[in-house]
Design a protein around this motif. Structure first.
Motif, short mmCIF file in Angstrom:
data_model
loop_
_atom_site.label_atom_id
_atom_site.label_comp_id
_atom_site.label_asym_id
_atom_site.label_seq_id
_atom_site.Cartn_x
_atom_site.Cartn_y
_atom_site.Cartn_z
N SER A 48 0.90 -1.11 -0.01
CA SER A 48 -0.01 0.07 0.20
C SER A 48 0.83 1.34 -0.03
O SER A 48 0.45 2.17 -0.53
N LYS A 52 0.75 4.33 -2.79
CA LYS A 52 0.66 5.65 -2.76
C LYS A 52 1.88 6.25 -3.30
O LYS A 52 1.58 7.47 -3.79
N LYS A 168 0.94 3.27 8.98
CA LYS A 168 -0.02 3.04 9.52
C LYS A 168 -0.49 4.22 10.71
O LYS A 168 -0.83 3.42 11.77
N ASP A 170 -2.53 6.17 11.23
CA ASP A 170 -4.04 6.06 11.54
C ASP A 170 -4.49 5.40 12.77
O ASP A 170 -5.34 5.21 13.49
N SER A 199 0.91 7.62 6.98
CA SER A 199 -0.47 6.88 6.71
C SER A 199 -0.99 6.97 5.21
O SER A 199 -1.18 7.96 4.71
N SER A 200 -0.80 5.50 4.61
CA SER A 200 -1.16 5.50 3.12
C SER A 200 -2.65 5.47 3.11
O SER A 200 -3.02 5.67 1.95
N LYS A 201 -3.30 5.30 4.26
CA LYS A 201 -4.92 5.19 4.03
C LYS A 201 -5.22 6.68 4.11
O LYS A 201 -6.10 6.97 3.22
N THR A 202 -4.87 7.49 5.02
CA THR A 202 -5.10 8.82 4.90
C THR A 202 -4.42 9.82 4.16
O THR A 202 -4.78 10.87 3.99
N SER B 175 -10.40 -2.11 10.49
CA SER B 175 -9.60 -2.73 9.52
C SER B 175 -10.46 -3.43 8.53
O SER B 175 -11.70 -3.53 8.73
N ASP B 176 -9.99 -3.79 7.55
CA ASP B 176 -10.44 -4.55 6.20
C ASP B 176 -10.34 -5.93 6.28
O ASP B 176 -10.63 -6.59 5.46
#
Lengths: 223, 223
Positions: A48, A52, A168, A170, A199-202, B175-176
């Protein structure tokens, strides 16, 4: 979906890995291609972060990825599905990549058209740290759920890495991970290590990390 | 705080590890001591699961722990601080334990007074799966933040394990991770694997896991 190119790599018996790695770096310098070796535990988020990163630097650099896995090609498939250039190396049981394996993988990529190749090493915080892959720089991910004590337990990984991505972030809200403590423990082992909080998510911190990476690439390829 | 016993272990050169492992299991049967080998990635929560397990089964079994680390003794110190019997094995760079290293470690424990010894193997989802430690059963932890695709990428670990603990289930909310998918992928590799869903933080699922473990121990030591 485009079929992922899969290369079965074998360890070179009795080779001097350091010489192969130095030869590879010299060749990369000539080709004007930067090679980044990205290492971490399983599940720290290498794929991830790579996705990104590629997205963020797409306008600046031409990129490719070498995914390494013991026995699957799910990671390269994810990248190819997103339209990126990726090959999958299958190590057939080996817990790391060495410079010869990486050379075999690079043959499947058109280096003339690539400024940056990222190696996603096997998920392992121990063995990959022991082998010079021929990369120009080493980066490692420490993910928040893993805990801030990892530099104490896997010191070599932190010692050989030029950059550490605390990933991570987050998860920090529901974790007792102490960012300051993790940084101190890593820099005690390796005062020169660059630390990024991502954070690759946010998307938090991605730009800082990419700025460092792009700077290193341009410096190496002489752009 | 009591000083932690630290043992530097070395790999037996040219040994037949399987023979050493079988000899060790025969000796454990005589001593009426069950040996559990616990494996996972770095940071999946081996030490916290062990602490929760020891607390839960304290009235039923006399327990000891062998912590293995490349270069630290922080885990054994945590256990000793809580009043448990623990020794630390330092592998000096090795990414796994073999049966000879485990034998060296067991010499530091008084097996006559122990029903169960838990080995906390080196944090690594690759190498420890390749070496028989002499344990009666193997268990592995897959933590929720690592992702449900790990059976695809590290198949040997799931194949050699008698039990899989899906750990840190308190992270499921953000989490997913797909529990059903992780179970299916693991049981495809190993139909006999027992699966437990556990949070050492909240205590969820700890009793189920401990019931299985206590049952296996009593079966082996003939109680």
């Amino acid at each position: 979906m485009e079929e992922v190119r899969l290369i079965e790599v074998k360890e070179e018996i009795m080779s001097d890995n350091k010489i192969t790695a130095d030869d590879l770096r010299a060749r990369l310098k000539e080709e004007k291609t930067f090679l980044l070796n990205l290492m971490s535990s399983p599940g720290a988020g290498k794929t991830s972060l790579i996705l990104k990163t590629l997205e963020t630097i797409a306008v600046e650099l031409k990129t490719g990825v070498m995914e390494a896995d013991i026995d699957s090609k799910v990671d390269a498939e994810k990248l190819v599905a997103e339209g990126y250039t990726a090959v999958q190396l299958r190590t057939g049981g080996f817990c790391h990549l060495d410079a010869n394996m990486v050379s075999q993988g690079l043959e499947a990529l058109d280096l003339k058209n690539l400024d940056l190749v990222i190696i996603e090493n096997v998920g392992n915080l121990v063995c990959p740290a022991e082998f010079d892959t021929g990369a120009v720089k080493n980066a490692m991910i420490l993910s928040v759920p893993e805990g801030d004590d990892k530099p104490l337990k896997y010191p070599l990984m932190f010692t050989v890495s030029d950059a550490m991505i605390i990933h991570k972030t987050d998860y920090l809200a529901i974790s007792d991970f102490n960012v300051q403590m993790a940084k101190e423990r890593a820099t005690t082992l390796n005062p020169a290590i660059k630390v990024f909080e991502v954070s690759s998510k946010t998307g938090e911190g991605v730009r800082d990390w990419c700025n460092w990476l792009v700077g290193e690439v341009k410096n190496f390829i002489g752009d």
